[in-house]
Each structure stands twice: as C-alpha cells, then as structure tokens.
Design a protein around this motif. Structure first.
Motif, PDB file in Angstrom:
ATOM      1  N   PHE A   1       0.835  -1.218   0.000  1.00 18.81           N
ATOM      2  CA  PHE A   1       0.000   0.000   0.000  1.00 18.81           C
ATOM      3  C   PHE A   1       0.863   1.259   0.000  1.00 18.81           C
ATOM      4  O   PHE A   1       0.527   2.260  -0.649  1.00 18.81           O
ATOM      5  N   ILE A   2       1.984   1.208   0.722  1.00 17.29           N
ATOM      6  CA  ILE A   2       2.908   2.353   0.746  1.00 17.29           C
ATOM      7  C   ILE A   2       3.477   2.596  -0.648  1.00 17.29           C
ATOM      8  O   ILE A   2       3.601   3.751  -1.098  1.00 17.29           O
ATOM      9  N   ALA A   3       3.793   1.504  -1.350  1.00  9.10           N
ATOM     10  CA  ALA A   3       4.325   1.615  -2.714  1.00  9.10           C
ATOM     11  C   ALA A   3       3.306   2.271  -3.642  1.00  9.10           C
ATOM     12  O   ALA A   3       3.658   3.131  -4.468  1.00  9.10           O
ATOM     13  N   VAL A   4       2.040   1.871  -3.499  1.00 12.75           N
ATOM     14  CA  VAL A   4       0.971   2.467  -4.320  1.00 12.75           C
ATOM     15  C   VAL A   4       0.799   3.937  -3.969  1.00 12.75           C
ATOM     16  O   VAL A   4       0.647   4.801  -4.853  1.00 12.75           O
ATOM     17  N   TRP A   5       0.846   4.251  -2.664  1.00  6.51           N
ATOM     18  CA  TRP A   5       0.680   5.629  -2.185  1.00  6.51           C
ATOM     19  C   TRP A   5       1.795   6.540  -2.697  1.00  6.51           C
ATOM     20  O   TRP A   5       1.565   7.713  -3.017  1.00  6.51           O
ATOM     21  N   LEU A   6       3.006   5.969  -2.839  1.00  5.52           N
ATOM     22  CA  LEU A   6       4.143   6.758  -3.317  1.00  5.52           C
ATOM     23  C   LEU A   6       4.164   6.933  -4.837  1.00  5.52           C
ATOM     24  O   LEU A   6       4.980   7.672  -5.364  1.00  5.52           O
ATOM     25  N   GLY A   7       3.282   6.227  -5.507  1.00  5.47           N
ATOM     26  CA  GLY A   7       3.227   6.383  -6.959  1.00  5.47           C
ATOM     27  C   GLY A   7       3.639   5.155  -7.731  1.00  5.47           C
ATOM     28  O   GLY A   7       3.555   5.122  -8.968  1.00  5.47           O
ATOM     29  N   GLY A   8       4.096   4.117  -6.993  1.00  4.01           N
ATOM     30  CA  GLY A   8       4.399   2.839  -7.624  1.00  4.01           C
ATOM     31  C   GLY A   8       5.365   2.929  -8.784  1.00  4.01           C
ATOM     32  O   GLY A   8       6.445   3.527  -8.701  1.00  4.01           O
ATOM     33  N   MET A   9       4.955   2.332  -9.927  1.00  2.55           N
ATOM     34  CA  MET A   9       5.831   2.209 -11.095  1.00  2.55           C
ATOM     35  C   MET A   9       6.160   3.560 -11.727  1.00  2.55           C
ATOM     36  O   MET A   9       7.129   3.662 -12.480  1.00  2.55           O
ATOM     37  N   GLN A  10       5.384   4.568 -11.422  1.00  2.00           N
ATOM     38  CA  GLN A  10       5.674   5.901 -11.958  1.00  2.00           C
ATOM     39  C   GLN A  10       7.020   6.417 -11.456  1.00  2.00           C
ATOM     40  O   GLN A  10       7.671   7.234 -12.110  1.00  2.00           O
TER      41      GLN A  10
END
Length: 600
Positions: free
Chosen positions: A246-255
């Motif tokens: 979830f933290i990875a998604v919150w930080l913008g993930g693959m972007q």
C-alpha cells in the motif's frame, strides 16, 4: 462348570484382541514409513491457523522467486511457477522435516543451466533446452530416490553442526545482500556474486531510487514493530508485505520506478512426460548425479539448520526419498529440477509453521493466485519483499551458537569460518564441500593422536597417570599403559612411537594394556598390534590386554590375530590380570607396587 467354560473364552478373547491390536499397530507403523504424512497429518488439525499464516506468507514470497529462478535456469518464467506449485506438495507429503519447503532454487537453477548449456543454449534452441532441462530433472530425481532407498542418508552425518551453522550464516548474508538491488532500486547485473554486488552498489550508490528504498525500509520497520506485538507476532511478515504494498501504491508505484513482480501466467502445470531419448539420457548422466548430490546436500543442510532450533528428529533417508519422488513426479508436469529453498524454508519456520501442511497451503495458494488473482499479484512491489527477505537473512545467522563456537574450539571455529567464507565467495556446493573436508581433516587429525598414558598406583590404591602423580608406584617388571582411542591406520604411527620408547627401556619386558578406551581396531591396527606382541616376546617379555571391548576384538577374532597373541593374554579385570602375569614372572620384583608382585 460355568466358571470353567467362561475362563477359556475370556482368555481367547483377550488374546484375539491383543493380536488385532498388535497387527493394527504393525500395519500403521508400516504405512507411516511408506506415507510419512500419516504421522503429522493429525497435528495439522491442531495447528491449522499457524500453518495457514505461514502458507499464505510463503505464497507471496514465492511469486517473484519463481520468476527469478526460472530466468537463472534459462527457462521461461512459467516453468518456475509450475515447479513452485507441484514440487513442494510432493516433497511435503513424503519428507521428514516439518519446515522444509521445496521448489526452484538458486543453486539448482544455476547448476542446471551450467550442465545443459554445454549442449544447447536457450538463445539457440529454447524448445530443446527446456526438453533437456525436464529430462535432466527426472534423471536427478531417480538418483535421489535410489540414494534414499539405498539408505545413503548416513553420508550426511559427516556434515558437522559447525558446517551447518557456517553455511546457514553465509546463506543468510548472501540472501540479504542479493536483495540490496531491490532495496536500493539499483539494477545490479544478473548473476552477480557477493563481492560484485557490494562493489556495484558502492560504485552506483548515486543511482539509488529513494522511493524503492523508502518502501523497503518501511516494510522492514513495520515487520520489526509487528513482531514485538505478541498477538500479531506470527503475522508480522504477512502484514508488513501488505502494508508495504500500500505504501508503494501511495508513493506512486511504477511511476517512480518501484519494480513489481510483473505479469503472471494464469494456468496450472500441464501433463507433459520427459523425452526419454537414450542418447540424451547418456549425455546428461554425469550432470544428473552432480545435480542430485548437490540438491540432497543442500536440502539436508537446510533441514538440519532449522532442526537446530526446533530440535526435531530428522530422517535423512526419508528426505532423500521425498526429494527424489518430488523431482520424478513433477518432471511429468513440465517442472524443472527442484530442491529445498533456504529462503522459503526459513520464512516458513519464522512465520510460525508447525507441520508440512504450510508448504502445501503455500503451493495451493500459488495455484489460486495464478488462476484468480494473477493480475493483482503482479503489482506486488519487489522492494517490500526485499525488506522482508533482508530480515529473514539476518535471522538465519545463529549468533547464540556462533558465540559458543568461538569460545569452545579453535578447530570448530576454523570449520565454521571456512564454510561461512566459502558460502560468500564460492559456489554453495563448493562451500559445503570445503567445510565438510575441513571438519573431516580435523577429526582424522584428532583421532590419529589418541591419548596414551603410563599408569601407576597412588596412595589410595587407584591407577593414575604417572605424569600427574609422581609419587605413584609402578611395577619394576610390568608397565601398565592405557590407550584412549581407536587403533586404526591413521593412529598407528603415534601409538607405535610411544611403544618404541617403552620398548627401549630394557629393565621392563612386560606390558599390560588397559583397553576399555579402545573403540575399534581395524586390519592395519590388528596387524601392527600382533607384530608388537611378537617383538616383545622375542626379548623374553610379553604383552597382555584387559577390559577390551567385544567390538574392538571383532577384527582380531575374524582375522585370527587373537589366536596368534593367545587367548590367555586377554583378561576381564585388572586385579586378575596383574595376579596372573606375576605368576609367570621368573624373578621377584625389585620395586613392588602391587601385593601380587612377590606372590607365587
């Protein structure tokens, strides 16, 4: 009359029930040997929650590994999933360890690629490469199965605990450092060694992806915090992975360059038997033996390293059989070679698994993910998994036993050090061989120098080492010597040197050997011992033995050496031996040490 009729029937009934009970017990024990899962299956009901949590955690961890290991082996990623789905189930059902998790591994993947690439490479003919890989896996499985049935598991007893602890610590460091590329977000070249990883990251540290680093550190921190909460401690890996995602998604993930597992194929292993071509099998035969032996050593080393903490009694022969069956059966379903995984086995244990059901749950979980949630699982961030595996690597270092090794023995410390450094800078199999060789060298070196002491009688009428008690009395016509150690080819030189010194003392011609410390005598030892007795007789003396174990007498009896020495030269106790020897002496003792000295 009524009583006399009832009693016989009552006795017969008891006998009948007893026989049925005994037969059922015999049948059950036989079934448990054939199907080991019958022993732990009842426990699985009790610990299903623990096994479920560990299994789900294992499912999450195996997804990126299956892809990575398949690529290392030169195989398409889908074959890594096939192997991770089927091999763990079969190995768990027939194995001995409660925590071992099988499947694709780094070592087996590297060795498989090295063997097959001599004949064909993935780039030149991928289809032929895959076909040979599956055939090689089948052949390695047959070798493993044969070694298990032949009860060759005892060979692993030569792997000492210091080797296991060193291998475990080295593997822990290696596993942790291999995750640094995901933690720092630096693209380290595939297949880099321990020192190459360190060198590359130091040189390219400015390329660190701070988003990936944040996810990894956050996941690791959350795991450490949750592990301290008693009610949630068993879920720390699972929760940390989910929160890290979830933290990875919150930080913008693959972007922001946070790498994920990627696309996962959504189908189960298809039935596809190996290509049993005789010429191909002949070509791969040597490689199959190497792959099998390395896989078995790795599997047993991992299971033993975990058993040091769990105190579970292992059956290495059964583990050989399980690994063999796993490789043979899975090769019919498009799986390549499998062995025990250090990372997944450690995670399985640390996640709280109690029975092999956790490995089965992990494999079934992977099947469910692949069939139903392949699209969602593809978004799992590698930095989050890197953070968890970093913790797993640290936990593999057994600091408690390492401290004991440092304090207890310099020899064991060298064995530990050689294995540890070998694991970091050599291939895993080379590290194990180096550790085993060093341990055997020290064992042979120690046993080649048995403790030999000349004894005398102290004031309390007890036999003591003359070196320790100078006031102890020794007989002027009879030397009493104690040998603590086996008389075999490696120890003959040391024992012979001691006897030469005794022989050169002209005033003493008779020798009594206290032999209860001699564990065994081999053929070379028996021949030397007989020649030594004859040498003492040539100058008018003799050699006698007391308290020699039956095991030590085995070769002496079978080889006819006892007959040459004389049956009357072997005594059961010291008192009788001294009395009988003094009866044979022609002159009285000048310095009496025993009451038997001047008795006739």
């Amino acid at each position: 009359m009524v009583g006399t009729k009832i009693i016989p029937f009552t006795i017969l009934d008891v006998i009948k029930k007893t026989l049925i009970f005994v037969l059922l017990k015999i049948k059950l024990s036989m079934l448990q040997k054939i199907f080991p899962f019958l022993t732990w299956l009842p426990l699985a009901k009790k610990y299903w929650k623990d096994d479920l949590i560990a299994g789900i955690t294992g499912t999450i961890i195996v997804i990126p590994q299956a892809v990575a290991f398949a690529m290392i082996a030169g195989m398409p990623p889908v074959y890594g999933f096939y192997t991770a789905m089927l091999a763990p189930v079969i190995a768990a059902l027939f194995g001995s360890s409660h925590h071992l998790v099988s499947g694709p591994t780094t070592t087996s993947s590297i060795v498989l690629y090295a063997i097959i690439s001599k004949f064909v490479t993935p780039s030149s003919d991928l289809e032929a490469f895959v076909s040979l890989a599956i055939l090689l896996s089948f052949m390695a499985g047959v070798v493993k199965l044969f070694m298990g049935i032949a009860k060759m598991g005892k060979l692993v007893n030569f792997v000492s605990n210091s080797v296991i602890i060193g291998f475990s610590a080295g593997a822990g460091i290696l596993i942790a450092f291999k995750q640094l590329k995901h933690i720092f977000g630096i693209k380290v070249p595939q297949g880099s060694s321990f020192y190459q990883i360190i060198s590359y990251i130091i040189k390219h540290i400015e390329e660190t992806n701070w988003y990936a680093f944040t996810v990894a550190v956050a996941t690791l921190t959350i795991a450490l915090i949750i592990r301290k909460i008693k009610k949630l401690s068993k879920l720390y890996m699972l929760f940390a992975m989910i929160i890290g995602s979830f933290i990875a998604v919150w930080l913008g993930g693959m972007q922001h360059g946070i790498e994920t597992v990627g696309k996962i194929p959504s189908h189960l292993p298809p039935f596809n038997p190996p290509d049993f071509d005789f010429q191909k099998m002949k070509m791969l035969s040597n490689g199959a033996v190497i792959l099998a032996i390395l896989g078995l050593v790795e599997a047993v080393a991992i299971s033993r390293s975990i058993a040091l903490n769990t105190h579970q009694k292992l059956n290495t022969n059964q583990e050989f059989v399980a690994q063999g069956i796993s490789n043979v059966v899975s090769s019919f379903f498009s799986c390549y070679t499998s062995s025990a995984s250090f990372t997944r086995s450690s995670i399985n244990y640390q996640a709280g698994a109690k029975t092999p059901m956790s490995a089965i749950i992990s494999a079934v979980g992977l099947m469910i993910v692949v069939l139903l949630f392949a699209d969602y699982a593809s978004f799992l961030p590698k930095p989050a998994m890197g953070g968890i595996i970093l913790l797993v690597g640290y936990n593999l270092i057994d600091f408690k036993h390492i401290k004991i090794i440092f304090k207890a023995s310099k020899r064991e410390l060298i064995v530990f050090g050689v294995t540890l450094l070998g694991t970091l800078f050599l291939e895993l199999e080379e590290a194990l061989v180096a550790g085993i060789f060093m341990a055997l060298f020290f064992y042979l070196e120690k046993t080649s120098k048995p403790n030999i002491a000349e004894l005398g009688l102290n004031e309390e009428k007890k036999f003591v080492n003359l070196i320790r008690d100078k006031n102890a009395k020794s007989c002027s016509q009879l030397k009493i010597v104690r040998i603590d150690g086996s008389i075999y080819f490696g120890a003959i030189e040391t024992i012979s040197d001691f006897f030469i010194k005794l022989y050169e003392e002209d005033d003493v011609k008779n020798l009594l050997i206290i032999a209860d410390g001699i564990n065994f005598i081999d053929l070379a030892g028996a021949e030397w011992l007989t020649s030594e007795v004859l040498k003492w007789r040539e100058r008018g003396g003799d050699v006698y033995f007391v308290n020699m174990k039956l095991v030590a007498q085995d070769v002496l009896k079978k080889g006819g050496f006892i007959k040459q020495i004389g049956y009357d030269h072997f005594f059961k106790d010291k008192k009788t031996a001294i009395a009988e020897i003094h009866k044979k002496l022609k002159t009285p003792c000048k310095k009496p040490a025993f009451k038997e000295c001047n008795q006739k």
